[in-house]
Design a protein around this motif. Structure first.
Motif, PDB file in Angstrom:
ATOM      1  N   VAL A 253     -35.723   7.901   6.650  1.00  0.00           N
ATOM      2  CA  VAL A 253     -36.465   6.911   7.416  1.00  0.00           C
ATOM      3  C   VAL A 253     -35.568   6.410   8.538  1.00  0.00           C
ATOM      4  N   ASN A 254     -36.164   5.711   9.482  1.00  0.00           N
ATOM      5  CA  ASN A 254     -35.418   5.328  10.676  1.00  0.00           C
ATOM      6  C   ASN A 254     -34.478   4.171  10.372  1.00  0.00           C
ATOM      7  N   PHE A 255     -33.179   4.441  10.445  1.00  0.00           N
ATOM      8  CA  PHE A 255     -32.180   3.421  10.118  1.00  0.00           C
ATOM      9  C   PHE A 255     -32.250   2.239  11.084  1.00  0.00           C
ATOM     10  N   GLU A 256     -32.280   2.524  12.392  1.00  0.00           N
ATOM     11  CA  GLU A 256     -32.254   1.454  13.378  1.00  0.00           C
ATOM     12  C   GLU A 256     -33.425   0.501  13.196  1.00  0.00           C
ATOM     13  N   GLN A 257     -34.603   1.065  13.003  1.00  0.00           N
ATOM     14  CA  GLN A 257     -35.802   0.235  12.855  1.00  0.00           C
ATOM     15  C   GLN A 257     -35.681  -0.696  11.648  1.00  0.00           C
ATOM     16  N   LEU A 258     -35.339  -0.140  10.489  1.00  0.00           N
ATOM     17  CA  LEU A 258     -35.319  -0.938   9.267  1.00  0.00           C
ATOM     18  C   LEU A 258     -34.136  -1.902   9.236  1.00  0.00           C
ATOM     19  N   TYR A 259     -33.016  -1.473   9.782  1.00  0.00           N
ATOM     20  CA  TYR A 259     -31.850  -2.373   9.779  1.00  0.00           C
ATOM     21  C   TYR A 259     -32.093  -3.584  10.675  1.00  0.00           C
ATOM     22  N   LEU A 260     -32.751  -3.355  11.811  1.00  0.00           N
ATOM     23  CA  LEU A 260     -33.024  -4.464  12.718  1.00  0.00           C
ATOM     24  C   LEU A 260     -34.145  -5.369  12.208  1.00  0.00           C
ATOM     25  N   MET A 261     -35.078  -4.808  11.439  1.00  0.00           N
ATOM     26  CA  MET A 261     -36.182  -5.596  10.896  1.00  0.00           C
ATOM     27  C   MET A 261     -35.820  -6.280   9.580  1.00  0.00           C
ATOM     28  N   GLN A 262     -34.680  -5.924   9.018  1.00  0.00           N
ATOM     29  CA  GLN A 262     -34.311  -6.426   7.695  1.00  0.00           C
ATOM     30  C   GLN A 262     -33.864  -7.877   7.758  1.00  0.00           C
ATOM     31  N   ASN A 263     -34.337  -8.660   6.805  1.00  0.00           N
ATOM     32  CA  ASN A 263     -33.896 -10.044   6.629  1.00  0.00           C
ATOM     33  C   ASN A 263     -34.015 -10.394   5.147  1.00  0.00           C
ATOM     34  N   PRO A 264     -33.460 -11.523   4.703  1.00  0.00           N
ATOM     35  CA  PRO A 264     -33.458 -11.835   3.265  1.00  0.00           C
ATOM     36  C   PRO A 264     -34.844 -11.855   2.617  1.00  0.00           C
ATOM     37  N   SER A 265     -35.886 -12.095   3.377  1.00  0.00           N
ATOM     38  CA  SER A 265     -37.226 -12.177   2.793  1.00  0.00           C
ATOM     39  C   SER A 265     -37.843 -10.811   2.510  1.00  0.00           C
ATOM     40  N   ASN A 266     -37.345  -9.745   3.154  1.00  0.00           N
ATOM     41  CA  ASN A 266     -37.955  -8.427   2.952  1.00  0.00           C
ATOM     42  C   ASN A 266     -36.954  -7.360   2.489  1.00  0.00           C
ATOM     43  N   THR A 267     -35.770  -7.770   2.044  1.00  0.00           N
ATOM     44  CA  THR A 267     -34.760  -6.795   1.633  1.00  0.00           C
ATOM     45  C   THR A 267     -35.256  -5.931   0.486  1.00  0.00           C
ATOM     46  N   HIS A 268     -36.061  -6.507  -0.406  1.00  0.00           N
ATOM     47  CA  HIS A 268     -36.567  -5.736  -1.542  1.00  0.00           C
ATOM     48  C   HIS A 268     -37.551  -4.651  -1.103  1.00  0.00           C
ATOM     49  N   LEU A 269     -38.011  -4.697   0.145  1.00  0.00           N
ATOM     50  CA  LEU A 269     -38.897  -3.676   0.687  1.00  0.00           C
ATOM     51  C   LEU A 269     -38.207  -2.797   1.728  1.00  0.00           C
ATOM     52  N   SER A 270     -37.212  -3.338   2.421  1.00  0.00           N
ATOM     53  CA  SER A 270     -36.593  -2.627   3.546  1.00  0.00           C
ATOM     54  C   SER A 270     -35.290  -1.935   3.197  1.00  0.00           C
ATOM     55  N   GLU A 271     -34.764  -2.162   1.994  1.00  0.00           N
ATOM     56  CA  GLU A 271     -33.519  -1.507   1.606  1.00  0.00           C
ATOM     57  C   GLU A 271     -33.801  -0.050   1.245  1.00  0.00           C
ATOM     58  N   VAL A 272     -33.312   0.872   2.074  1.00  0.00           N
ATOM     59  CA  VAL A 272     -33.514   2.306   1.862  1.00  0.00           C
ATOM     60  C   VAL A 272     -32.140   2.987   1.852  1.00  0.00           C
ATOM     61  N   PHE A 273     -32.144   4.300   1.685  1.00  0.00           N
ATOM     62  CA  PHE A 273     -30.870   5.013   1.573  1.00  0.00           C
ATOM     63  C   PHE A 273     -30.005   4.840   2.813  1.00  0.00           C
ATOM     64  N   GLU A 274     -30.642   4.843   4.002  1.00  0.00           N
ATOM     65  CA  GLU A 274     -29.865   4.725   5.243  1.00  0.00           C
ATOM     66  C   GLU A 274     -29.133   3.392   5.327  1.00  0.00           C
ATOM     67  N   THR A 275     -29.841   2.299   5.064  1.00  0.00           N
ATOM     68  CA  THR A 275     -29.201   0.985   5.133  1.00  0.00           C
ATOM     69  C   THR A 275     -28.187   0.811   4.012  1.00  0.00           C
ATOM     70  N   PHE A 276     -28.501   1.371   2.844  1.00  0.00           N
ATOM     71  CA  PHE A 276     -27.584   1.284   1.695  1.00  0.00           C
ATOM     72  C   PHE A 276     -26.295   2.041   1.978  1.00  0.00           C
ATOM     73  N   VAL A 277     -26.420   3.250   2.554  1.00  0.00           N
ATOM     74  CA  VAL A 277     -25.242   4.050   2.895  1.00  0.00           C
ATOM     75  C   VAL A 277     -24.399   3.343   3.945  1.00  0.00           C
ATOM     76  N   PHE A 278     -25.056   2.715   4.906  1.00  0.00           N
ATOM     77  CA  PHE A 278     -24.316   1.987   5.942  1.00  0.00           C
ATOM     78  C   PHE A 278     -23.478   0.866   5.316  1.00  0.00           C
ATOM     79  N   LYS A 279     -24.062   0.172   4.364  1.00  0.00           N
ATOM     80  CA  LYS A 279     -23.368  -0.974   3.764  1.00  0.00           C
ATOM     81  C   LYS A 279     -22.211  -0.542   2.875  1.00  0.00           C
TER      82      LYS A 279
END
Length: 321
Positions: A253-279
Motif C-alpha cells: 500500500v502507499n506508504f506516503e499516503q498512509l503515513y501522512l494521514m496517520q494520527n492517534p485516532s486512526n492508527t489501528h486502521l492505518s498501521e500497515v507493513f510499510e509504516t511498521f517497517v519505517f518505524k
C-alpha cells in the motif's frame, strides 16, 4: 577416422535441436539488434537497481550489524520470520493491509468505465480537456494531496465543514473520526489514479477493429450493445493482465499516503507493513526484521500472481505468460 559414440541413441538429435535453438536465438538477436541496443540502458538499469540489491535479502536470515557487514553478521536462520508471526501486531497489520488493498481492487473497474466514456466523446477538444483534468492529479505528490484533504476536511478551516456550518449543522471530525478514514483514503486514491489508469485501456480500445463496430451496427446494435459486445470483450485480456499485476502488490500500500494521514485516532486502521517497517527499520534500526517483513510480502504477492495467472489460463484467458 575417429567415430563418435553416444550412450543414448537420441543424443545426436537432442544436440542438433540445442544447436538449432542457439543459432535461432543468435539470428533473432542479429535481426533485431537495433531494438536490443535501444533497450540495453533499461535492461542494465533494471539489473543494477532491481536484481543486484536482492543480494541484501541475506540479512533477513542474520542478526545484521551495519559495522560488521553482511559477511561478519551472525547467522540466525528463520528467527526473524518466527518473531514476525509471533508479533502481537502482525495480524492487525495484515488485516489493515488486506482491507486497504481490497478497497483498491474494488475501484479497479473505475478506470475502465472512464476509458469507455472518454472513447465515446466525439469532440476532440472537449475530450482532450477532460483527459488533462483527470490525468493531472497523478502528477501531484501525496504531500499536496493530503494537504488538500486537510484543507477541505479540517474541522476548523475545512471548506466542507464551513459549508456544513452554513447549513446550520456542527462541524464533523473527518480527520479524527476513524469511521471516515477508509472513505478518505479511497477517495484520494480514486482521484489520483483513475485518470492515469484509464490510459492503458484507452490504448487497448484504440486497437479494436472498426469493422467489428460496423458489423454490430448492421446487426442493429446500439451504442450500449456495441460497447458491451465489441469493446469490452476486446479489452478483457488487458483487464486480466492488469488485475493479475495488481494482485501481485496486494500487501503493498502507499506508504506516503498512509503515513501522512496517520494520527492517534486512526492508527489501528492505518498501521500497515510499510509504516511498521519505517518505524522499526529506520527509527528502530532493526534491519534484519524489516527485511524479513519485505520478503514475506514478496512471497505473498508471488503466490497470488502465480495462482491468479494459473486460474486465468485454466479459464481459457491469456495471462501474463
Amino acid at each position: 577416422m575417429e567415430t563418435k559414440t553416444y550412450l543414448n541413441p537420441k543424443e545426436p538429435v537432442i544436440q542438433k535441436k540445442i544447436t538449432r535453438k542457439r543459432s535461432g536465438v543468435l539470428q533473432n538477436f542479429l535481426k533485431h539488434k537495433t531494438l536490443f541496443l535501444l533497450g540495453l540502458p533499461g535492461i542494465l538499469c533494471f539489473l543494477i537497481f532491481k536484481y543486484a540489491p536482492m543480494y541484501g535479502i541475506i540479512i533477513a536470515f542474520q542478526d545484521y550489524n551495519p559495522f560488521a557487514g553482511i559477511s561478519g553478521s551472525e547467522w540466525v536462520g528463520l528467527e526473524h520470520f518466527t518473531n514476525l508471526f509471533k508479533d502481537p501486531d502482525f495480524f492487525l497489520i495484515l488485516k489493515n493491509a488486506l482491507v486497504i488493498s481490497l478497497l483498491n481492487i474494488v475501484i479497479f473497474p473505475v478506470p475502465i468505465i472512464l476509458a469507455l466514456l472518454l472513447n465515446e466523446l466525439r469532440s476532440q477538444i472537449y475530450k482532450k480537456i477532460v483527459q488533462t483534468i483527470v490525468y493531472l492529479p497523478h502528477f501531484m505528490s501525496w504531500v499536496i494531496i493530503v494537504s488538500l484533504t486537510y484543507l477541505f476536511f479540517s474541522s476548523e478551516i475545512g471548506l466542507v465543514n464551513k459549508a456544513i456550518e452554513a447549513l446550520g449543522s456542527g462541524p464533523l471530525q473527518f480527520l479524527f473520526d476513524s469511521s471516515y478514514f477508509y472513505p478518505l483514503i479511497v477517495g484520494q486514491e480514486l482521484w489520483r489514479s483513475v485518470g492515469w489508469g484509464s490510459i492503458i485501456y484507452m490504448a487497448a480500445i484504440a486497437g479494436v477493429d472498426v469493422a467489428l463496430y460496423d458489423a454490430a451496427k448492421i446487426d442493429g446494435a446500439g451504442k450500449l450493445k456495441q460497447i458491451w459486445h465489441v469493446t469490452v470483450p476486446a479489452i478483457v485480456p488487458t483487464m486480466i493482465i492488469l488485475f493479475i499485476l495488481q494482485l501481485g502488490s496486494t500487501l503493498d500500500v502507499n506508504f506516503e499516503q498512509l503515513y501522512l494521514m496517520q494520527n492517534p485516532s486512526n492508527t489501528h486502521l492505518s498501521e500497515v507493513f510499510e509504516t511498521f517497517v519505517f518505524k522499526i527499520g529506520i527509527n528502530g534500526a532493526e534491519y534484519s526484521y524489516s527485511t524479513a517483513i519485505g520478503i514475506f510480502k514478496s512471497v505473498v504477492g508471488l503466490v497470488l500472481v502465480l495462482g491468479t495467472n494459473y486460474l486465468a489460463n485454466k479459464k481459457g484467458h491469456e495471462g501474463i505468460w
